[in-house]
Write a protein that holds these residues in place. Structure first.
Motif, short mmCIF file in Angstrom:
data_model
loop_
_atom_site.label_atom_id
_atom_site.label_comp_id
_atom_site.label_asym_id
_atom_site.label_seq_id
_atom_site.Cartn_x
_atom_site.Cartn_y
_atom_site.Cartn_z
N THR A 114 30.30 18.34 -20.15
CA THR A 114 31.01 19.27 -19.05
C THR A 114 30.27 20.01 -18.74
N VAL A 115 30.63 20.53 -17.16
CA VAL A 115 29.10 21.20 -16.25
C VAL A 115 28.92 22.57 -17.16
N ASP A 116 30.27 23.09 -17.76
CA ASP A 116 30.12 24.68 -17.98
C ASP A 116 30.26 24.28 -19.55
N GLY A 117 29.64 23.89 -20.58
CA GLY A 117 29.32 23.55 -21.39
C GLY A 117 28.42 23.82 -22.28
N HIS A 118 28.31 25.08 -23.69
CA HIS A 118 26.76 25.20 -23.71
C HIS A 118 26.72 25.23 -25.72
N GLY A 119 25.96 24.75 -25.68
CA GLY A 119 26.00 25.25 -27.53
C GLY A 119 26.06 23.72 -27.68
N GLY A 120 26.00 22.53 -26.77
CA GLY A 120 25.73 21.40 -27.38
C GLY A 120 28.02 20.92 -28.07
N GLN A 121 28.46 21.85 -27.23
CA GLN A 121 30.04 21.63 -27.38
C GLN A 121 30.09 20.59 -26.12
N GLU A 122 31.42 19.81 -26.27
CA GLU A 122 31.36 18.75 -25.38
C GLU A 122 30.56 18.32 -24.72
N VAL A 123 29.86 17.30 -25.25
CA VAL A 123 28.72 16.67 -25.04
C VAL A 123 28.88 15.52 -26.33
N GLU A 124 28.91 14.04 -25.57
CA GLU A 124 29.76 13.03 -26.12
C GLU A 124 28.65 11.62 -25.29
N ILE A 125 28.40 11.06 -27.08
CA ILE A 125 27.81 9.95 -26.15
C ILE A 125 29.06 8.86 -26.20
N VAL A 126 29.34 8.18 -25.01
CA VAL A 126 30.50 7.30 -24.54
C VAL A 126 30.24 5.69 -24.51
N GLU A 127 31.08 5.18 -24.97
CA GLU A 127 30.84 3.47 -25.38
C GLU A 127 31.22 3.12 -24.01
N SER A 128 32.20 3.49 -23.08
CA SER A 128 33.11 2.60 -21.77
C SER A 128 33.77 3.20 -21.51
N ALA A 129 34.71 3.21 -20.72
CA ALA A 129 34.93 3.49 -19.45
C ALA A 129 36.35 4.23 -20.24
N GLU A 130 37.37 2.91 -21.49
CA GLU A 130 38.16 3.52 -22.04
C GLU A 130 37.91 5.04 -22.86
N ALA A 131 36.41 4.43 -23.45
CA ALA A 131 36.38 6.30 -24.36
C ALA A 131 35.69 7.41 -23.69
N LEU A 132 36.33 7.46 -22.21
CA LEU A 132 35.28 8.64 -21.80
C LEU A 132 36.46 9.90 -22.33
N PRO A 133 35.88 10.74 -22.48
CA PRO A 133 36.53 12.03 -23.06
C PRO A 133 37.47 12.75 -22.05
N ALA A 134 38.84 13.17 -22.61
CA ALA A 134 39.53 13.82 -22.24
C ALA A 134 38.85 16.05 -21.82
N PHE A 135 37.61 15.94 -21.46
CA PHE A 135 37.41 16.91 -21.91
C PHE A 135 38.39 18.05 -20.37
N ALA A 136 38.91 19.48 -20.98
CA ALA A 136 39.34 19.44 -19.89
C ALA A 136 38.56 19.99 -18.79
N SER A 137 37.76 20.46 -18.86
CA SER A 137 36.80 21.34 -17.54
C SER A 137 35.88 19.42 -16.57
N GLU A 138 35.26 19.95 -15.72
CA GLU A 138 35.05 19.10 -14.41
C GLU A 138 33.53 18.27 -15.73
N MET A 139 33.91 16.79 -15.12
CA MET A 139 32.52 16.34 -16.61
C MET A 139 30.89 15.30 -15.29
N ILE A 140 29.61 15.55 -15.98
CA ILE A 140 28.59 14.88 -15.65
C ILE A 140 28.42 14.02 -16.46
N PHE A 141 27.92 12.93 -15.66
CA PHE A 141 27.32 11.52 -16.87
C PHE A 141 25.93 11.74 -16.54
N GLN A 142 25.00 11.05 -17.51
CA GLN A 142 23.50 10.96 -17.29
C GLN A 142 24.02 9.72 -18.67
N PRO A 143 22.29 9.35 -18.04
CA PRO A 143 22.35 7.88 -19.17
C PRO A 143 21.72 8.68 -20.23
#
Length: 254
Positions: A114-143
């Protein structure tokens, strides 16, 4: 001076608050009423005061500043530091190396946060489009960047006052709060030059800047922290960062 925290954060940061109060006459104000009426009351309470703003509330910071409250850090620092997309855009503008960051996933696996997360919260490695997390806030994506450790740099004004290397064999997250091992770290010339370039661009008084140490020897900037926690600093440095911050505020503002 006023020291402004949200109640839960004040409880978690009690030791740092007491250190700040050892070196200056800070009145602690705990606040959790951020609607229009609550902000009116807060503005009246903070009138003509210098406020060390230790909340992640960019919208509230902007309103307080617009109504004449002097904040440390200023509202624009809080806005950029608490939006990872804006931080990435700043890194690009300044021409410093940073993790490629996108609004949509470019490949899998990837890191979603999430763009506004902190402390390592709301950060996940995602393996596929079907596994995208349902975070409440806007997300960004990085390799997924293979890295040995990351570094948290502490900056007060125009000076790097310390840096902490954080490493973990059990998680790609290197946060001290999540159990990472820590040690004091010395920046090289280029790293210090670029860290200060970022701090001066946002005109910050006290922030943390994080970068990754990939296995190929580079460094890649990742995030800006405001407010920044100092637990790992106290574990690795002899200097008292609360005293350093108070002396900076006295010299610049009082």
């Amino acid at each position: 001076m006023i020291l402004l925290y949200e109640p839960a954060d004040a409880k978690r940061n009690e030791a740092f608050i007491l250190e700040l109060q050892r070196f200056a006459d800070f009145e602690l104000v705990c606040w959790d009423d951020w609607d229009e009426v609550g902000l009116d009351v807060l503005v009246a309470k903070l009138e003509d005061q210098t406020v060390l703003f230790r909340c992640r509330r960019p919208a509230a910071a902007r309103i307080l500043e617009a109504r004449g409250v002097r904040l440390i850090n200023r509202a624009e620092v809080n806005r950029i530091a608490n939006d990872k997309w804006l931080s990435h855009q700043l890194f690009q503008l300044l021409g410093v190396p940073s993790i490629p960051t996108f609004r949509e996933p470019q490949e899998f696996p990837c890191v979603a946060k999430t763009v506004d997360g902190h402390g390592g919260q709301e950060v996940e490695i995602v393996e596929s489009a079907e596994a995208l997390p349902a975070f409440a806030s806007e997300m960004i994506f990085q390799p997924v960047v293979s890295h040995t450790a990351d570094v948290r740099v502490y900056i007060i004004g125009d000076e790097v006052v310390g840096a902490v290397k954080r490493s973990s064999d059990s998680s790609f997250k290197k946060n001290f709060s999540l159990g990472a091992d820590i040690e004091r770290y010395t920046l090289d010339f280029i790293q210090e030059l670029q860290v200060l370039k970022i701090a001066r661009a946002v005109k910050a008084d006290y922030i943390g800047i994080d970068f990754l140490l990939p296995k190929d020897g580079r460094h890649l900037f990742n995030e800006i922290e405001d407010p920044v926690g100092a637990r790992s600093f106290y574990q690795t440095h002899e200097e008292n960062i609360a005293e350093l911050l108070v002396r900076h505020i006295e010299k610049k503002y009082e």
